[in-house]
Motif scaffolding. Structure first.
Motif, PDB file in Angstrom:
ATOM      1  N   CYS A 169       0.965  -1.249   0.019  1.00 41.24           N
ATOM      2  CA  CYS A 169      -0.023  -0.014   0.158  1.00 41.24           C
ATOM      3  C   CYS A 169       0.879   1.401  -0.049  1.00 41.24           C
ATOM      4  O   CYS A 169       0.533   2.241  -0.545  1.00 41.24           O
ATOM      5  CB  CYS A 169      -0.945   0.056   1.295  1.00 41.24           C
ATOM      6  N   LEU A 185       1.791   1.873  -3.644  1.00 41.61           N
ATOM      7  CA  LEU A 185       0.579   1.998  -4.231  1.00 41.61           C
ATOM      8  C   LEU A 185       0.226   3.698  -4.005  1.00 41.61           C
ATOM      9  O   LEU A 185      -0.195   4.415  -4.832  1.00 41.61           O
ATOM     10  CB  LEU A 185      -0.475   1.503  -3.846  1.00 41.61           C
ATOM     11  N   PHE A 194       2.800   5.807  -6.149  1.00 38.80           N
ATOM     12  CA  PHE A 194       2.396   5.635  -7.432  1.00 38.80           C
ATOM     13  C   PHE A 194       1.232   6.540  -7.814  1.00 38.80           C
ATOM     14  O   PHE A 194       1.127   7.164  -8.737  1.00 38.80           O
ATOM     15  CB  PHE A 194       2.007   4.163  -7.739  1.00 38.80           C
ATOM     16  N   LEU A 218       5.750   2.813 -10.685  1.00 36.20           N
ATOM     17  CA  LEU A 218       4.986   1.473 -11.244  1.00 36.20           C
ATOM     18  C   LEU A 218       5.994  -0.017 -10.965  1.00 36.20           C
ATOM     19  O   LEU A 218       5.499  -0.827 -10.334  1.00 36.20           O
ATOM     20  CB  LEU A 218       5.102   1.790 -12.686  1.00 36.20           C
ATOM     21  N   ILE A 219       7.238   0.561 -11.158  1.00 37.09           N
ATOM     22  CA  ILE A 219       8.370  -0.443 -10.950  1.00 37.09           C
ATOM     23  C   ILE A 219       8.535  -0.995  -9.568  1.00 37.09           C
ATOM     24  O   ILE A 219       8.331  -2.173  -9.030  1.00 37.09           O
ATOM     25  CB  ILE A 219       9.476  -0.290 -11.463  1.00 37.09           C
ATOM     26  N   VAL A 251       5.895  -0.637  -7.321  1.00 34.63           N
ATOM     27  CA  VAL A 251       4.768  -1.380  -6.694  1.00 34.63           C
ATOM     28  C   VAL A 251       4.952  -2.967  -7.240  1.00 34.63           C
ATOM     29  O   VAL A 251       4.441  -3.757  -6.353  1.00 34.63           O
ATOM     30  CB  VAL A 251       3.428  -0.726  -7.274  1.00 34.63           C
ATOM     31  N   ALA A 252       5.271  -2.868  -8.397  1.00 35.52           N
ATOM     32  CA  ALA A 252       5.313  -4.285  -8.973  1.00 35.52           C
ATOM     33  C   ALA A 252       6.393  -5.231  -8.201  1.00 35.52           C
ATOM     34  O   ALA A 252       6.133  -6.231  -7.945  1.00 35.52           O
ATOM     35  CB  ALA A 252       5.680  -4.052 -10.444  1.00 35.52           C
ATOM     36  N   SER A 253       7.400  -4.783  -8.101  1.00 31.37           N
ATOM     37  CA  SER A 253       8.446  -5.063  -7.184  1.00 31.37           C
ATOM     38  C   SER A 253       8.183  -5.733  -5.914  1.00 31.37           C
ATOM     39  O   SER A 253       8.332  -7.066  -5.590  1.00 31.37           O
ATOM     40  CB  SER A 253       9.893  -4.472  -7.119  1.00 31.37           C
ATOM     41  N   THR A 263       5.052  -6.263  -4.923  1.00 29.78           N
ATOM     42  CA  THR A 263       4.083  -7.089  -5.145  1.00 29.78           C
ATOM     43  C   THR A 263       4.800  -8.595  -5.566  1.00 29.78           C
ATOM     44  O   THR A 263       4.365  -9.669  -4.930  1.00 29.78           O
ATOM     45  CB  THR A 263       3.015  -7.038  -6.254  1.00 29.78           C
ATOM     46  N   LEU A 264       5.923  -8.835  -6.187  1.00 28.00           N
ATOM     47  CA  LEU A 264       6.417  -9.956  -6.468  1.00 28.00           C
ATOM     48  C   LEU A 264       7.209 -10.704  -5.150  1.00 28.00           C
ATOM     49  O   LEU A 264       7.439 -11.794  -5.446  1.00 28.00           O
ATOM     50  CB  LEU A 264       7.522  -9.828  -7.593  1.00 28.00           C
TER      51      LEU A 264
END
Lengths: 391, 160
Positions: free
Chosen positions: A50, A53, A56, A94-95, A97-99, A101-102
């Motif tokens: 969060c 996010l 972001f 973006l990167i 949040v994606a990182s 999340t992974l």
């Protein structure tokens, strides 16, 4: 195709603001969730997601809102200058949040491992607690057993010591009784001869009768002493102890004032006939019931119980009263000849000694439990006959 | 002696490089479409991460809890949003298939190389907040459900 520009602008601005608000609301919720269990890896992960996010949403939405306002106000050039920076920050967010999340898979694995370890730890802890409790219980039980064994040993030692003492006294009494019995017989014989030679009104005759009375009293004492020392032989026959007990109760009720005393009987009907000397056992019961009656001068309950011993080797007869009881210091002495707590002249102190001797003569045993002020229980153990003689 | 010889050689080579320069291309330039490519790759990365997140949620049997089901909904919508945004960036800045002209302050004219549906797709695609805002709302709802279940002690949300 010509379309309205407003929906795009409105959705963009309101949507961007909503993104920021929702992002912060989500972040706050994750902090609230984490507060429940600060060490939970999954909640920490949600806080990170969060947070990403929010970064972001803020970067993207700010860019969009600024873009809309700059374009609406005709500052297209300004937006063109700002656009690369806004876009770069947006790409980084973006990167990010994606990182984050992974990382879910790893975090989940760690969480499951922690959960398993916690469970294992909990199980081990429970096992330890259980073992500890069982150990404590075992130690406690063993301690209780040892204490019981020790108490039993002490009782046994006391009993043996008392038995030895009473045996020694019995031996001495028997010797004395034998030595005295014969001269007493001679004295009584001559005394009765002298009485016969005297006239009815003679004063000497009265004196001789007094001598005769006291000699007879001495003979009774000697007879009692002989009973205590078991030196007299006993003729035994199968007897119903319940009948003897009832007979004794009848006798005492008729000849004494037993109005204030209630009698309770708990007879075991399966108790077989016992090989007893009826008269001597009757004397035993009379002694015990009379003693109980004396202990309950102010009234009480006299309980008579018969039963088989737990090992089925003996029949037990219990005479229980809730009278004055016996002082602890006197319990070890009550079977000694001439020991009495009654006032001088009211008892010879031979009743329980005679009882003891008779019971021993029957191959039995007598035990007493008493608490001062609460009452006493006399338990007679008499051997049960062979099964063929049972009623 | 040796040291002086090395020094002399180094001085000669340096002088030759100064007198006869050549383009070295040691540092790459980042002009052109590199920005949009990086940004598109970021979106693809985001899309992949959301897909993986959905897969792991299902694999971890977390969907038994309603809170996590909402969070999965968030991930699915964010994935769709990424697809939408990738497409819009592609149309806008890479393929340039749709031309946009502000005819009035309140209207735009879209044309898509002879296609009648492409301008409409482009227009609808531009309304991407209609996907990402509900996605965040689902995340918010999921987190609220998890928090509520923690408060009532019904389940911890993250327990199997």
């Amino acid at each position: 195709m010509t379309l309205s520009y407003m929906p795009i602008v409105v959705v963009d601005i309101i949507g961007s603001l909503s993104m920021i608000i929702m992002g912060f609301l989500c972040l706050k919720l994750t902090f609230d969730i984490r507060a429940h269990d600060k060490g939970n890896a999954i909640w920490i992960y949600l806080v990170w997601v969060c947070s990403g996010l929010v970064v972001f949403a803020v970067s993207r939405s700010t860019g969009h809102i600024v873009k809309q306002f700059l374009i609406m106000d005709g500052f297209d050039e300004a937006w063109k200058a700002l656009q690369p920076y806004s876009g770069s920050v947006n790409t980084l967010a973006l990167i990010l949040v994606a990182s984050i999340t992974l990382f879910f898979r790893q975090i989940w694995k760690i969480y499951i491992r922690i959960l398993k370890d916690q469970n294992a730890l909990q199980q081990a802890h429970e096992q330890l607690v259980s073992l500890n409790q069982s150990l404590e219980a075992r130690v406690e039980k063993r301690t209780r057993d040892l204490a019981a064994e020790s108490a039993q040993r002490m009782v046994l030692e006391k009993h043996m010591s008392q038995t030895e003492k009473l045996a020694a006294i019995g031996e001495l009494s028997a010797g004395v009784a034998h030595e005295i019995n014969n001269p007493l017989g001679v004295i009584l014989g001559y005394c009765q001869l002298l009485i016969r030679s005297e006239t009815e009104e003679s004063e000497r005759k009265n004196d001789l009768k007094t001598i005769e009375k006291h000699v007879k009293h001495c003979q009774r004492i000697v007879a009692d002493l002989l009973s205590f020392s078991r030196s007299s032989g006993t003729d035994k026959s199968p007897c119903d102890v319940h009948l003897i007990l009832d007979d004794v109760l009848d006798f005492i009720t008729k000849h004494t004032d037993s109005g204030k005393i209630a009698v309770v009987k708990h007879y075991d009907s399966s108790l077989p006939f016992l090989h007893l000397n009826r008269e001597k056992i009757r004397q035993v019961f009379v002694n015990l019931v009379m003693n109980a009656r004396h202990a309950m001068d102010d009234g009480g309950v006299l309980t008579l119980e018969t039963r088989r011993s737990p090992d089925h080797i003996h029949g037990e007869i219990r005479v229980i009263d809730n009278g004055k009881g016996i002082a602890e210091c006197d319990i070890t002495r009550i079977f000694e000849p001439f020991f009495t707590t009654k006032p001088t002249g009211q008892g010879t102190g031979l009743g329980l000694s005679v009882t003891y001797g008779i019971i021993k003569d029957h191959g039995g045993d007598i035990r007493v439990e008493s608490r001062e002020g609460e009452g006493s229980t006399f338990t007679l153990s008499l051997p049960l006959p062979d099964i063929t003689n049972e009623r | 002696m040796k040291r002086e010889r090395y020094l002399r050689m180094t001085a000669c080579i340096s002088l030759a490089w100064t007198l006869f320069p050549e383009p070295l291309l040691a540092i790459q330039a980042h002009g052109g479409n590199e920005g949009i490519v990086v940004h598109q790759m970021g979106h693809v990365f985001f899309l992949v991460s959301m897909g993986a997140f959905v897969y792991w949620l299902r694999e971890g049997r977390l969907l038994g809890h309603p809170g996590w089901r909402y969070i999965m909904g968030f991930a699915v919508l964010m994935g769709l949003w990424n697809i939408d945004v990738i497409l819009m960036h592609f149309l806008d800045e890479q393929a340039r298939l749709v031309s946009v002209e502000r005819t009035t302050p309140f209207s735009v004219t879209l044309s898509g190389g002879g296609s009648s549906w492409l301008p409409l797709v482009y227009y609808l695609g531009k309304l991407d907040h209609l996907i990402c805002v509900p996605a965040l709302f689902l995340l918010y709802t999921g987190l609220r459900r998890i928090k509520a279940s923690l408060g009532s002690g019904e389940g911890k949300g993250a327990e199997q």
